[in-house]
Scaffold this motif. Structure first.
Motif, PDB file in Angstrom:
ATOM      1  N   LEU A  50       0.831  -1.203   0.000  1.00  0.00           N
ATOM      2  CA  LEU A  50       0.000   0.000   0.000  1.00  0.00           C
ATOM      3  C   LEU A  50       0.870   1.259   0.000  1.00  0.00           C
ATOM      4  O   LEU A  50       0.591   2.228  -0.707  1.00  0.00           O
ATOM      5  N   LEU A  51       1.942   1.217   0.788  1.00  0.00           N
ATOM      6  CA  LEU A  51       2.850   2.368   0.860  1.00  0.00           C
ATOM      7  C   LEU A  51       3.408   2.697  -0.528  1.00  0.00           C
ATOM      8  O   LEU A  51       3.376   3.845  -0.969  1.00  0.00           O
ATOM      9  N   LEU A  52       3.889   1.666  -1.206  1.00  0.00           N
ATOM     10  CA  LEU A  52       4.466   1.916  -2.529  1.00  0.00           C
ATOM     11  C   LEU A  52       3.396   2.406  -3.503  1.00  0.00           C
ATOM     12  O   LEU A  52       3.666   3.246  -4.365  1.00  0.00           O
ATOM     13  N   GLU A  53       2.172   1.900  -3.344  1.00  0.00           N
ATOM     14  CA  GLU A  53       1.090   2.359  -4.205  1.00  0.00           C
ATOM     15  C   GLU A  53       0.784   3.831  -3.953  1.00  0.00           C
ATOM     16  O   GLU A  53       0.526   4.596  -4.881  1.00  0.00           O
ATOM     17  N   ILE A  54       0.786   4.212  -2.680  1.00  0.00           N
ATOM     18  CA  ILE A  54       0.498   5.608  -2.339  1.00  0.00           C
ATOM     19  C   ILE A  54       1.608   6.512  -2.867  1.00  0.00           C
ATOM     20  O   ILE A  54       1.366   7.574  -3.428  1.00  0.00           O
ATOM     21  N   VAL A  55       2.849   6.041  -2.728  1.00  0.00           N
ATOM     22  CA  VAL A  55       3.976   6.825  -3.202  1.00  0.00           C
ATOM     23  C   VAL A  55       3.892   7.023  -4.718  1.00  0.00           C
ATOM     24  O   VAL A  55       4.102   8.106  -5.238  1.00  0.00           O
ATOM     25  N   CYS A  56       3.553   5.934  -5.417  1.00  0.00           N
ATOM     26  CA  CYS A  56       3.582   5.989  -6.884  1.00  0.00           C
ATOM     27  C   CYS A  56       2.220   6.283  -7.506  1.00  0.00           C
ATOM     28  O   CYS A  56       2.125   6.422  -8.733  1.00  0.00           O
ATOM     29  N   CYS A  57       1.162   6.320  -6.684  1.00  0.00           N
ATOM     30  CA  CYS A  57      -0.197   6.498  -7.193  1.00  0.00           C
ATOM     31  C   CYS A  57      -0.500   5.499  -8.308  1.00  0.00           C
ATOM     32  O   CYS A  57      -1.024   5.844  -9.367  1.00  0.00           O
ATOM     33  N   ARG A  58      -0.148   4.271  -8.065  1.00  0.00           N
ATOM     34  CA  ARG A  58      -0.322   3.236  -9.065  1.00  0.00           C
ATOM     35  C   ARG A  58      -0.641   1.935  -8.361  1.00  0.00           C
ATOM     36  O   ARG A  58      -0.160   1.684  -7.259  1.00  0.00           O
ATOM     37  N   LYS A  59      -1.447   1.091  -8.992  1.00  0.00           N
ATOM     38  CA  LYS A  59      -1.747  -0.210  -8.394  1.00  0.00           C
ATOM     39  C   LYS A  59      -0.529  -1.102  -8.446  1.00  0.00           C
ATOM     40  O   LYS A  59       0.290  -0.996  -9.351  1.00  0.00           O
ATOM     41  N   ASN A  60      -0.459  -2.016  -7.506  1.00  0.00           N
ATOM     42  CA  ASN A  60       0.687  -2.914  -7.461  1.00  0.00           C
ATOM     43  C   ASN A  60       0.793  -3.751  -8.728  1.00  0.00           C
ATOM     44  O   ASN A  60       1.862  -3.930  -9.268  1.00  0.00           O
ATOM     45  N   LEU A  61      -0.328  -4.264  -9.177  1.00  0.00           N
ATOM     46  CA  LEU A  61      -0.298  -5.086 -10.386  1.00  0.00           C
ATOM     47  C   LEU A  61      -0.931  -4.328 -11.544  1.00  0.00           C
ATOM     48  O   LEU A  61      -2.098  -3.987 -11.496  1.00  0.00           O
ATOM     49  N   VAL A  62      -0.154  -4.084 -12.554  1.00  0.00           N
ATOM     50  CA  VAL A  62      -0.693  -3.480 -13.763  1.00  0.00           C
ATOM     51  C   VAL A  62      -0.245  -4.358 -14.912  1.00  0.00           C
ATOM     52  O   VAL A  62       0.929  -4.439 -15.243  1.00  0.00           O
ATOM     53  N   LEU A  63      -1.207  -5.083 -15.473  1.00  0.00           N
ATOM     54  CA  LEU A  63      -0.822  -6.096 -16.457  1.00  0.00           C
ATOM     55  C   LEU A  63      -0.528  -5.505 -17.824  1.00  0.00           C
ATOM     56  O   LEU A  63       0.202  -6.081 -18.606  1.00  0.00           O
ATOM     57  N   ALA A  64      -1.094  -4.348 -18.089  1.00  0.00           N
ATOM     58  CA  ALA A  64      -0.751  -3.698 -19.347  1.00  0.00           C
ATOM     59  C   ALA A  64       0.570  -2.977 -19.124  1.00  0.00           C
ATOM     60  O   ALA A  64       0.869  -2.556 -18.016  1.00  0.00           O
ATOM     61  N   GLY A  65       1.336  -2.836 -20.149  1.00  0.00           N
ATOM     62  CA  GLY A  65       2.586  -2.106 -19.998  1.00  0.00           C
ATOM     63  C   GLY A  65       3.777  -3.034 -19.983  1.00  0.00           C
ATOM     64  O   GLY A  65       3.628  -4.250 -20.052  1.00  0.00           O
ATOM     65  N   PRO A  66       4.978  -2.446 -19.902  1.00  0.00           N
ATOM     66  CA  PRO A  66       6.196  -3.263 -19.970  1.00  0.00           C
ATOM     67  C   PRO A  66       6.226  -4.304 -18.847  1.00  0.00           C
ATOM     68  O   PRO A  66       5.778  -4.030 -17.732  1.00  0.00           O
ATOM     69  N   GLU A  67       6.759  -5.469 -19.164  1.00  0.00           N
ATOM     70  CA  GLU A  67       6.735  -6.570 -18.223  1.00  0.00           C
ATOM     71  C   GLU A  67       7.446  -6.235 -16.917  1.00  0.00           C
ATOM     72  O   GLU A  67       6.987  -6.571 -15.844  1.00  0.00           O
ATOM     73  N   GLU A  68       8.576  -5.533 -17.021  1.00  0.00           N
ATOM     74  CA  GLU A  68       9.346  -5.268 -15.810  1.00  0.00           C
ATOM     75  C   GLU A  68       8.617  -4.284 -14.884  1.00  0.00           C
ATOM     76  O   GLU A  68       8.953  -4.168 -13.724  1.00  0.00           O
ATOM     77  N   GLU A  69       7.611  -3.610 -15.424  1.00  0.00           N
ATOM     78  CA  GLU A  69       6.876  -2.662 -14.588  1.00  0.00           C
ATOM     79  C   GLU A  69       5.554  -3.228 -14.082  1.00  0.00           C
ATOM     80  O   GLU A  69       4.791  -2.546 -13.424  1.00  0.00           O
ATOM     81  N   MET A  70       5.287  -4.492 -14.414  1.00  0.00           N
ATOM     82  CA  MET A  70       4.002  -5.081 -14.063  1.00  0.00           C
ATOM     83  C   MET A  70       3.753  -5.117 -12.565  1.00  0.00           C
ATOM     84  O   MET A  70       2.710  -4.726 -12.088  1.00  0.00           O
ATOM     85  N   VAL A  71       4.730  -5.632 -11.830  1.00  0.00           N
ATOM     86  CA  VAL A  71       4.581  -5.714 -10.383  1.00  0.00           C
ATOM     87  C   VAL A  71       5.335  -4.545  -9.766  1.00  0.00           C
ATOM     88  O   VAL A  71       6.560  -4.455  -9.862  1.00  0.00           O
ATOM     89  N   LEU A  72       4.577  -3.659  -9.129  1.00  0.00           N
ATOM     90  CA  LEU A  72       5.161  -2.424  -8.622  1.00  0.00           C
ATOM     91  C   LEU A  72       6.307  -2.670  -7.642  1.00  0.00           C
ATOM     92  O   LEU A  72       7.360  -2.050  -7.742  1.00  0.00           O
ATOM     93  N   THR A  73       6.108  -3.618  -6.725  1.00  0.00           N
ATOM     94  CA  THR A  73       7.130  -3.846  -5.704  1.00  0.00           C
ATOM     95  C   THR A  73       8.458  -4.234  -6.346  1.00  0.00           C
ATOM     96  O   THR A  73       9.522  -3.759  -5.945  1.00  0.00           O
TER      97      THR A  73
END
Ligand SMILES: *[C@@H]1O[C@H](CO)[C@@H](O)[C@H](O)[C@H]1NC(C)=O
Ligand SMILES: *[C@@H]1O[C@H](CO)[C@@H](O)[C@H](O)[C@H]1NC(C)=O
Ligand SMILES: *[C@@H]1O[C@H](CO)[C@@H](O)[C@H](O)[C@H]1NC(C)=O
Ligand SMILES: *[C@@H]1O[C@H](CO)[C@@H](O)[C@H](O)[C@H]1NC(C)=O
Ligand SMILES: *[C@@H]1O[C@H](CO)[C@@H](O)[C@H](O)[C@H]1NC(C)=O
Length: 788
Positions: free
Chosen positions: A693-716
């Protein structure tokens, strides 16, 4: 024994091969051998032949249309018997039998006759006939059709055609075409007997007459006739009257369960051109054949290709034979009923797909998320078909699956967490999005009132509580107070009134639906409330429920959503919170147009951390939330964060506790120890979720975003990579940011999401790190948390 000897004698006597080519009548004493040339008796025209045809690693006895590149089998003797080994002979013996003599000396009749046959004939119609000495037909292949009808051949009432297993194996396959006494032709899977439920095609001729016969006329008209011979239903118009020596017609109940009418254009030198004149089911509807794909698979047509596919989480029973069906991935752990419950599962969706409607449970007026979530919670549920606000929960085996682009249904399939994420359709993330959206606040007035009431009433009221409740219902008095908690006990009637009979649903989640209401009726204040109606409740005594509510009710922290009341009457269990107008943190982070400022986000982080710390350390009974995520954090009017839905897991059925948690915990927020059986779940599980949740709040992004570059899929993972590379500005798309400050906060988050629970800091340390009272060390490598 005697017969056998006799036959062997006959066999020897007539084992001299006769010249048979184009000889219309076959006299008794003729013999065919598997390996002789020819090993068949042709019809005068040469278009049909009776004899041995090669199949598998041997032969079968049958009739075929001669053609090139290949012959078309139209009839087979003893089609389900094992193939005939080379070395066998077909004997039309002098004592009138048409017999098969195997290489090991066994004798079997090819044609069962009661009279003695003297002449056999392979007709140009494709009918192989045995005559007695007075030229009467005593046996004809036309009388026992297998999968094909030829011109002038009839299918009489109560008879069937059976499809073949494959183009190369003429044994009985999967489908049956039955001509019922009621006048209709019905096609259904062979294993369903006459069960009308599984009929996938019918001639719909019940209304035109009973006891009909199916015929194929010389002009290709395919029709049903009454017993007087009158055509009462034409399946095809016909009218293609042609020279029978150049064109042949046949109707075959094909391997794929579809009745088709074919035309063979006989060319010169034996070539033949085969075309389809009519088919009972159009090519794009081939998937409507029930059983075309085996259990648990589903059928999909793409142009000329029909494929049987396995839903996610399943694999083919036999990868070489896709139509046999699918089974649950055997390498994946399937232990829903084990002690880990649904912890290992998530849901995916298959659009436009549905299986046989055979639901064991049906939920109506639900949205897709609730449907998905409900299936996830329920160990019996393998697939939920969602359609028009209805949710059909299904168990294995799933049958007659089908995908059709214009179908409004959606299949929600439960799969294990380890299964590879399928392309786009991970729905779990979205589950409970709406839960608690607008839940909430305060109740200060009521609570204060309650405290006073409690002080005055004490034990007596508690003792006579039930009696008291009833009296109050009748008198419509203000709600009573349960001893020593600042929580009001409402009657069910009161909450029905307050919510206008549960009219306005404002959210729903694993534990139940949330309705908006107002306390106007009771105290005239018009205070808005959110009423959560718990489902899946333990059937336990009221006192137990009250005890749990007491624990939740005793929690007081400005960053926790305050429970203001409850109802426990009969089987109804409801919790009353104050209504929160500002929605959830999830809405704020992911939905609003402008993201909250960095300072605001920092403040919210600390507030949440304090709320969790209170649950972990400061309240009388330690509470593990188990479901920390943006949608469970509600925002009050002043923009402060309030944690909702804590303590509920205890109120749910024991075997569902973890399920419930997982269902709402959602892939991405759940600590890895949930995935390991027997690993204890501690407060550190919340620390993990908080880290995400902390990282999501920092980045304003969901942890899992399946669209987009593979290395950016999992926020953590991505944040950790950027942290190591010293490129944290990559993850926060903001210009005016103190990178040092950013790194400090990110480090705390990375500590929290460590795979080993023991290495995660306590919430107390988290607060101290966030507030800067202790220095945050460099986080350890998160190597193993890649498989979140
Ligand atoms: C073949 O046998 C049938 C039945 O005995 C007979 O009616 C027919 O005339 C025979 N045909 C020829 C060409 O011998
Ligand atoms: C049904 O039809 C068959 C052949 O068309 C005929 O032989 C039989 O007598 C009929 N039976 C009834 C009950 O009409
Ligand atoms: C079927 O077709 C034949 C030949 O065209 C015609 O005589 C008959 O009336 C038709 N039957 C029906 C029921 O349409
Ligand atoms: C798909 O389903 C629709 C509606 O159920 C049906 O009308 C249509 O024929 C089907 N199409 C295919 C290709 O199966
Ligand atoms: C089966 O599960 C294993 C491990 O969970 C996974 O690696 C594999 O890809 C799955 N196979 C299929 C066909 O889904």
């Amino acid at each position: 024994m005697a017969t056998k000897l006799l036959l062997l004698l006959l066999f020897c006597l007539f084992s001299i091969k006769k010249a048979l080519s184009l000889q219309p009548n076959i006299s008794s004493g003729s013999t065919l051998y598997t390996n002789s040339t020819p090993n068949f008796w042709p019809s005068p025209s040469g278009h049909f032949a009776f004899g041995f045809y090669p199949t598998g690693n041997g032969f079968k006895v049958g009739i075929w249309v001669v053609g090139s590149p290949k012959n078309t089998i139209v009839w087979t003797s003893r089609r389900n018997d094992p193939v005939i080994s080379p070395g066998a002979a077909l004997v039309f013996s002098t004592d009138g039998g048409l017999l098969l003599l195997s290489s090991t000396g066994q004798v079997q009749p090819v044609a069962e006759t009661t009279q003695t046959a003297s002449v056999a004939s392979m007709h140009d119609s494709g009918n192989f006939v045995l005559y007695n000495s007075s030229s009467k037909i005593i046996w004809a292949s036309f009388d026992s059709p297998t999968d094909t009808l030829l011109v002038l051949q009839k299918l009489v009432p109560e008879n069937m055609l059976y499809s073949s297993i494959s183009e190369t194996d003429t044994s009985i396959g999967n489908f049956k075409l039955s001509l019922h006494r009621d006048g209709s032709l019905y096609a259904f899977p062979i294993r369903s007997l006459h069960d009308v439920k599984y009929i996938y095609w019918s001639s719909f001729s019940k209304s035109v007459g009973r006891n009909l016969t199916l015929n194929l006329a010389a002009d290709s008209r395919f029709y049903l006739s009454s017993s007087s011979g009158l055509a009462v239903l034409n399946l095809t118009a016909g009218g293609h009257l042609v020279d029978g020596s150049k064109v042949l017609y046949r109707a075959t109940f094909d391997v794929d369960g579809i009745l088709r009418l074919y035309r063979h254009q006989m060319g010169s030198k034996g070539s033949s051109n085969i075309s389809i004149l009519w088919e009972a089911i159009t090519p794009e509807n081939r998937c409507s054949v029930k059983g075309i794909c085996g259990p648990n698979s589903f059928c999909s047509v793409d142009g000329a290709d029909l494929s049987c596919l396995c839903p996610p989480g399943f694999e083919f029973v036999d990868p070489k034979q896709a139509n046999i069906g699918c089974k649950l991935n055997s390498t994946a752990k399937n232990d829903c009923f084990g002690d880990k419950g649904n912890a290992n599962y998530r849901m995916t969706s298959l659009p436009n797909t549905a299986w046989e409607s055979g639901e064991y449970d049906l939920l109506s007026s639900v949205n897709e998320e609730a449907c998905s979530e409900n299936c996830l919670e329920d160990c019996n549920c393998v697939v939920a078909t969602f359609w028009d606000e209805m949710c059909f929960k299904q168990k294995l085996p799933l049958r007659f699956g089908r995908r059709n682009g214009s179908r409004p249904t959606k299949a929600l399939v439960k799969i294990t967490r380890e299964s590879l994420p399928d392309d786009t359709n991970v729905v779990v993330n979205e589950i409970t999005k709406k839960l608690g959206k607008k839940l909430v606040i305060v109740g200060v007035v009521l609570i204060t009132l309650s405290i006073f009431l409690f002080l005055f009433s004490g034990y007596l009221i508690f003792k006579y509580q039930i009696w008291g409740n009833r009296m109050r219902i009748r008198k419509s008095n203000p709600p009573d107070v349960v001893q020593e908690i600042n929580v009001t006990s409402f009657t069910y009637d009161q909450l029905v009134k307050a919510t206008n009979n549960f009219r306005e649903e404002i959210g729903r989640g694993a534990s139940g639906k949330v309705y908006k209401g107002s306390l106007q009726e009771m105290n005239g204040g018009g205070q808005e409330i959110a009423v959560k109606r718990l489902e899946k409740m333990v059937e336990e005594r009221e006192s137990v429920f009250r005890n749990e509510v007491k624990i939740i009710g005793r929690t007081h922290h400005k960053n926790l959503l305050q429970l203001i009341g409850f109802c426990s009457e009969g089987s109804n269990r409801l919790l009353v919170y104050e209504f929160m107008k500002n929605g959830s943190l999830g809405d704020l982070l992911f939905k609003s147009r402008s993201r909250p400022s960095w300072n605001e986000r920092r403040r919210i982080l600390v507030e949440i951390a304090r709320g969790i710390n209170y649950l972990h350390e400061e309240c009388q009974t330690r509470i593990i939330h188990c479901d920390i995520k943006p949608h469970n954090i509600l925002m009050d009017e002043s923009g402060s964060a309030k944690i909702s839905d804590f303590g509920l897991s205890k109120l749910l059925k024991p075997d569902q506790t973890k399920t419930y948690t997982m269902a709402r915990g959602t892939r991405g927020y759940v600590a890895p120890e949930w995935d390991q059986s027997n690993a204890p779940i501690t407060v550190k599980a919340d620390v993990y979720s908080f880290g995400v949740l902390l990282l999501e709040i920092v980045c304003c992004r969901k942890n899992l975003v399946l669209a987009g570059p593979e290395e950016e899929m999992v926020l953590t993972d991505w944040v950790y990579k950027c942290y190591l590379a010293g490129e944290l500005e990559e993850v926060v798309d903001e210009t005016e940011l103190d990178l040092e400050e950013l790194e400090k906060v990110v480090k705390v988050g990375l500590w929290c999401v460590h795979t080993e629970a023991a290495r995660r800091p306590s919430m107390k340390s988290v607060i101290m790190m966030l507030e800067g009272t202790v220095v945050t060390q460099a986080p350890p490598p998160l190597s193993s948390h890649v498989n979140v």
